[in-house]
Design an enzyme around this catalytic site. Structure first.
Site, PDB file in Angstrom:
ATOM      1  CD  GLU A 160      -3.026   0.822   0.115  1.00  0.00           C
ATOM      2  OE1 GLU A 160      -3.781  -0.156   0.185  1.00  0.00           O
ATOM      3  OE2 GLU A 160      -3.077   1.645  -0.813  1.00  0.00           O
TER       4      GLU A 160
ATOM      5  N   GLY B 179      11.578  16.385   1.670  1.00  0.00           N
ATOM      6  CA  GLY B 179      11.567  14.916   1.751  1.00  0.00           C
ATOM      7  C   GLY B 179      10.564  14.249   0.833  1.00  0.00           C
TER       8      GLY B 179
ATOM      9  CE  LYS C  13       4.839   6.724  -6.490  1.00  0.00           C
ATOM     10  NZ  LYS C  13       4.999   8.145  -6.178  1.00  0.00           N
TER      11      LYS C  13
END
Ligand code: HSE
Length: 433
Positions: free
Chosen positions: A126, A184, A202
């Site tokens: 996930e 980040g 993805k």
């Protein structure tokens, strides 16, 4: 359930911190106790004082994977070759795996899922896609009964941050990227964010979950945002659009098209409102109609939320339905689906075309003639007052096949004149949201 963590980077450190912060709640939801018993990292000194009491901290990832007391290995190395070796070894030894390593899964997912199926173990990921959006569980479970028509998303937080900063604050590309890195959001190698590859990883995974096609990154075309100029962002805004890095997997004709490219998104689409480092995903299915999911796309703490949800799923799940590997990717072996289309199927899209022209009589007529001869009709037109001897002409076309548009590009370049640019970007068709 005894758990080992590979890596102690941003995500791994956040996962341990979040586990400790919410341990009471997590354990109250788990059917069996969960213990983080081992960490392997190149820099053990970073982990000292930040791990649960009694957790063994070492620098040998192979020793962790081989540790017979472990039930689950969480792979957060961010490294593809090492990640592949460790994940396969963990599965072969009967351990379940949780990973947020989208590059690893997009490139080697077929091999990893086959290994998991043989071992009767789960691979949960996930945290690999749009971290705060439960898109893996949505496709695998909540939307499981649907024949999915399209998955269209903004899946890279860094690119979205850069484009949003350029659009909303007039920032320049490199300043915005440096800030995304400082916050980040970016990968260790930010090229993967900017060239569209991370979003392509993805959408490869989402396409496999949505349509049952094998995980095959080589079939996915991608283009990133590094060539996007401020002018195009501004023209797009004036024509009622936002420039976004759009990842899509959709049925076209008899096949599937999977790809990533900078795209003009009309302001009426919810995707146009996805700003900063946020992600958004529009789904269309024959039963659910349309759905839109929105959430944070990057960040250590946000990723820890997904990783820990996977851990709870393992702590509460039954293993009986994992034996064929069906549960990991949702489909059994023979998925009733279209194959990934070979070549370029005849999809009809509208396009944004910006031509930098000499500001003299006849150039506009020449462009009109090229478009008219090719049967390409203009939907919107914009021309600014000339800057010196040059002027920008922007056209948004009615839907046309990409093939036909490509054939006219040499003539449009000729009309623009020597060394003058022609920018072409697709315009998002209706994605239901
Ligand atoms: N670099 C990734 C992004 C992090 O910017 O979306 C989350 O996968």
């Amino acid at each position: 359930m005894k758990v080992g963590i590979l890596g102690f980077g941003n995500v791994a450190a956040a996962t341990i911190e979040s586990f400790l912060a919410n341990q009471d709640l997590i354990l109250a939801k788990a059917r069996v106790p969960i213990e983080l018993v081992r960490i392997a990292t190149r820099t053990p000194s970073r982990a000292h004082g930040r791990a649960p009491v009694g957790c063994q901290i070492g620098n040998d990832p192979h020793a962790l994977v081989d540790d017979p007391q472990l039930d689950v290995v969480i792979e957060l190395t961010g490294n593809v070759p090492l990640g592949r070796e460790l994940v396969l070894r963990a599965l072969e030894q009967g351990k379940h795996v949780i990973t947020a390593n989208k590059a690893l899964l997009a490139r080697d997912g077929a091999q990893i899922m086959a290994c998991a199926a043989r071992a009767g173990r789960r691979v949960l990921f996930e945290g690999a896609v749009a971290v705060s959006i439960p898109i893996i569980k949505t496709l695998r479970e909540a939307a499981a009964a649907n024949r999915i028509a399209s998955v269209v998303g903004i899946l890279n937080g860094t690119s979205n941050y850069v484009l949003s900063q350029m659009s909303e604050h007039g920032a320049d590309f490199s300043t915005a990227l440096a800030e995304a890195q400082r916050r980040g959001y970016a990968e260790a190698d930010p090229t993967l964010d900017i060239n569209g590859e991370d979003a392509a990883h993805k959408i490869t995974l989402l396409a496999s979950l949505a349509f049952g096609v094998p995980i095959d990154f080589e079939q996915v075309r991608f283009k990133g945002i590094s060539d996007i100029e401020r002018e195009d962002i501004e023209f797009a805004k004036r024509l009622g659009h936002q420039v976004k890095l759009i990842a899509q997997a959709k049925r076209v004709g008899g096949g599937l098209v999977i790809g990533v490219q900078p795209t003009l998104v009309p302001n009426r689409s919810m995707l146009a409102m996805v700003g900063s480092s946020m992600n958004g995903i529009a789904l269309q299915g024959d039963l659910l109609g349309s759905a839109f999911l929105y959430g944070s796309g990057a960040g250590g703490k946000e990723t820890s939320s997904a990783v820990l949800a996977d851990l709870l799923e393992l702590a509460n799940g039954s293993e009986s339905n994992s034996a064929t590997g069906a549960y990991n990717m949702g489909f059994r072996d023979a998925a009733p689906t279209d194959a990934i289309a070979e070549g370029r199927p005849e999809s009809m899209d509208a396009f944004y075309i910006r031509l930098r022209l000499d500001d003299r009589a006849g150039t506009l007529a020449e462009v009109s003639r090229v478009l008219a001869t090719a049967g390409i009709s203009a939907h919107s037109l914009l021309q600014d007052a000339a800057q010196g001897s040059l002027t920008d002409l922007v056209v948004i076309t009615h839907p046309v096949s990409e093939e036909r548009l490509r054939h006219t590009l040499p003539q449009l370049r000729h009309a623009a004149g020597r060394d003058h640019s022609v920018v072409v970007l697709p315009v998002l068709e209706d994605c239901g949201c």
